[in-house]
Design an enzyme around this catalytic site. Structure first.
Site, PDB file in Angstrom:
ATOM      1  N   ASP A 178     -26.656  -0.448  15.287  1.00  0.00           N
ATOM      2  CA  ASP A 178     -26.183  -0.471  13.905  1.00  0.00           C
ATOM      3  C   ASP A 178     -24.707  -0.120  13.848  1.00  0.00           C
ATOM      4  OD1 ASP A 178     -25.843  -0.387  11.199  1.00  0.00           O
ATOM      5  OD2 ASP A 178     -27.351   1.151  10.808  1.00  0.00           O
ATOM      6  N   ASP A 376     -20.911  -6.425  10.121  1.00  0.00           N
ATOM      7  CA  ASP A 376     -22.029  -5.485  10.216  1.00  0.00           C
ATOM      8  C   ASP A 376     -23.185  -6.112  10.977  1.00  0.00           C
ATOM      9  OD1 ASP A 376     -23.486  -3.081   9.650  1.00  0.00           O
ATOM     10  OD2 ASP A 376     -24.563  -4.168   8.093  1.00  0.00           O
TER      11      ASP A 376
END
Length: 496
Positions: A178, A376
Site C-alpha cells: 500500500d 496509489d
C-alpha cells in the site's frame, strides 16, 4: 494608428511565443498511436479463470519463483532485494460465484478506499513537518532487496500481495502492499480477533529478534495514534471501509527471499484485526512517511510491477535496484500536509491523440496542499476531478463509435458490449507529464470487464474531491519506479 500598430505587433509576439509550445504538443499527440487493440477473448477467459477453484500450493508458487529470471538489469550494487507479487486467487478459495459479484465487491472496497485517502488528507495538520521523526531513520543502507508480488483479485480486493519473511528464523507471509499507508503490521498470536489468512498467524515467541517498543521510543512518538500499556507502545490504524488493526508496536527482522534481510524494522503486532483483509497476513506501508518500509530500509528507490489482476502470474517488488532504461519519468511531488502520498506532475491527458480541453491547474497542488494527483497502489479505478473526467469520457466516446454502447454499471457511466468481438480497437488514453514525457496506456488499462459475457466499462471515475488518483488498473503491466533521491516517478510498459 500608432495604437493599432502596437496592438497588432503585440498580437504577433504573443502568437509567435505560443507557437513552439503548440507545435510541440501537436507533435507529441500526433506521434502517439490513436488506438490500441484489446484482446477481448483472452480478457474474458481471465475472468473465468480467476473464479476457478484451481488453487496453487505454496510449494508450487515457490518453485516457479526460483525459475524466474529478472526482466531487466539491476544496478551494480552487490545486494539486490526483491520479492514477487501474487494474486489472492492463487492463495485462497474464491468467495464469488460470478464475475459481476466480484466486480461489485471490488468497486465497493475501492470507493471506501478513496474516501479513506481523502479523509487522511483533510485531517492532516496544515503545518506538519517530520523533523521530530528523523531519529527513526537510524538504520544503515542502502542495499538492494526483491520480493514476489501478486494480484489479490478473487476475494474482491484491488490490492496486491508481496511475500515477505518476518522474524528469526524467518517465516514467510503474504502481505498487502500500500503506497497510501506508512504503518507495517501483521496479525499476531495471541489473537483477540483475527480474520482468515493463508499463512499461519505470526507468533512473536517463535522469533529471537522480536522486540517490543517502549512508550518513550522515538518510533512510538512517530505514530499518529498510539497508547501505552505497562510501558509497551500500542498502535491502532483504521481504514475507510471500517477495517482496523491494533496491538503492540515492535521491531523485527524482515527478510526478502534469498536477496537479504534487514533488522529492527518497526512493525505492528496486531492482536485485534477486523475487516476485508482476507488472505493476507497484514500490510506493508510503502508510503513516504518515516515509518514506511522504504524509509526504514533506507531505500533510495523502490519499484513494483502489477500484473493483470485476473491472472495467476507474479511479478516483483524491488528496493534500490535500477529501473528500466526506457522509463517515462514524471516529477515526484510531496505534500507538506501529508508526507505519505506520492504526487506526480501531470500537465494533461489525451484521448485518441486529442488533448483534453481542461486547464493544467486541475492536476496541480495549491499552496494549502489541496488538489494534485497521486499514484496509489491500493486504489483500483483512477479518479479525476469531474470536469477532467467529463472531458475524457466525452472524447473517448467520440473516438469509440465502433464500440456498441452498453449503458452504465455502478460508478462506471460509460460501458460497451464487446461480446460479439474477439478483439476491439480502443482509443488510446495517454498521460502527459510535466517535462514533456508522455505515457500511452494499453487498452486493458483503459476499459475493464465487469462480467464474463463481454461487457466492458471505461475504467475511470469522477470525484468531487480536490485530489485526483492514478489507480492500479492504469498501472497494470507497467513497472512503476519511485526514485526517492531524485524525486522522480518512472513508468515503463511491459516490464513485469
Amino acid at each position: 494608428m500608432a495604437s493599432s500598430f502596437s496592438n497588432f505587433l503585440s498580437f504577433i509576439i504573443i502568437s509567435v511565443s505560443f507557437l513552439p509550445n503548440a507545435l510541440c504538443r501537436r507533435s507529441i499527440t500526433s506521434s502517439l498511436p490513436h488506438s490500441q487493440i484489446l484482446d477481448v477473448s483472452k480478457s474474458i477467459q481471465n475472468t473465468l479463470q480467476v473464479l476457478s477453484p484451481n488453487i496453487k500450493s505454496l510449494q508450487q508458487q515457490e518453485a516457479i519463483e526460483q525459475q524466474q529470471q529478472p526482466l531487466y538489469s539491476s544496478s551494480s550494487s552487490s545486494y539486490a532485494f526483491s520479492v514477487s507479487i501474487y494474486p489472492r486467487s492463487s492463495l485462497v478459495k474464491p468467495q464469488h460465484t460470478d464475475y459481476t459479484s466480484l466486480t461489485l465487491s471490488r468497486l465497493a472496497r475501492d470507493s471506501a478506499r478513496v474516501s479513506s485517502l481523502n479523509a487522511m488528507l483533510q485531517l492532516s495538520p496544515t503545518n506538519f513537518t517530520d523533523s521530530h521523526l528523523k531519529s527513526v531513520r537510524t538504520m544503515s543502507g542502502p542495499e538492494e532487496f526483491q520480493t514476489p508480488l501478486i494480484s489479490g483479485s478473487s476475494q474482491g480486493s484491488g490490492e496486491y500481495f508481496a511475500r515477505l519473511g518476518v522474524g528469526e528464523p524467518a517465516k514467510e507471509f503474504y502481505m498487502a502492499i500500500d503506497t497510501g499507508s506508512d504503518i507495517n503490521w501483521l496479525q499476531c498470536e495471541p489473537c483477540d480477533e483475527c480474520y482468515q489468512q493463508t499463512d499461519p498467524i505470526f507468533n512473536p515467541s517463535d522469533s529471537s529478534t522480536y522486540n517490543q517498543l517502549s512508550c518513550d521510543s522515538p518510533v512510538c512518538a512517530a505514530l499518529e495514534l498510539s497508547g501505552c500499556y505497562t510501558d509497551t507502545c500500542m498502535y491502532q490504524v483504521s481504514y475507510g471501509d471500517g477495517s482496523f488493526t491494533k496491538g503492540e508496536l515492535a521491531t523485527e527482522t524482515v527478510s526478502f527471499g534469498d536477496s537479504g534481510s534487514f533488522p529492527n524494522v518497526a512493525i505492528g503486532c496486531g492482536h485485534d484485526n477486523e475487516g476485508l483483509f482476507t488472505g493476507s497476513a497484514g500490510l506493508l506501508g510503502l508510503g513516504g512517511g518515516s515509518l514506511s518500509l522504504p524509509s526504514q530500509v533506507k531505500a533510495t528507490s523502490f519499484s513494483y510491477c502489477l500484473v493483470d489482476r485476473d491472472s495467476d502470474s507474479s511479478s516483483t517488488l524491488e528496493f534500490n535496484s535500477a529501473g528500466p532504461s526506457d522509463s517515462v519519468f514524471a516529477p515526484l511531488l510531496r505534500n507538506s500536509r501529508r508526507d505519505t502520498f506520492f504526487y506526480v506532475g501531470l500537465e494533461g491527458i489525451s484521448v485518441g491523440g486529442e488533448m483534453l480541453q481542461v486547464p493544467a491547474s486541475i492536476f496541480q497542488m495549491d499552496d494549502n496542499g489541496r488538489g494534485g494527483i497521486i499514484v496509489d497502489s491500493g486504489t483500483a479505478v483512477t479518479r479525476l476531478q469531474s470536469s477532467a473526467y467529463n472531458a475524457l469520457r466525452d472524447t473517448f466516446v467520440k473516438y469509440a463509435q465502433n464500440l456498441p454502447s452498453a449503458g452504465e454499471f455502478e460508478l462506471f457511466d460509460t460501458c460497451f458490449d464487446l461480446s460479439s468481438m474477439s478483439t476491439a480497437n480502443v482509443p488510446t488514453v495517454a498521460f502527459h507529464f510535466s517535462g514533456g514525457r508522455t505515457l500511452p496506456l494499453h487498452a486493458q488499462n483503459t476499459v475493464v470487464p465487469i462480467d464474463s459475457s463481454g461487457k466492458y466499462c471505461l475504467a475511470f471515475a469522477p470525484t468531487d474531491e480536490s485530489m485526483s488518483i492514478i489507480g492500479n488498473v492504469q498501472q497494470q503491466g507497467t513497472r512503476v519506479s519511485y526514485d526517492l533521491t531524485n524525486n522522480l516517478v518512472g513508468f515503463s510498459l511491459d516490464k513485469c
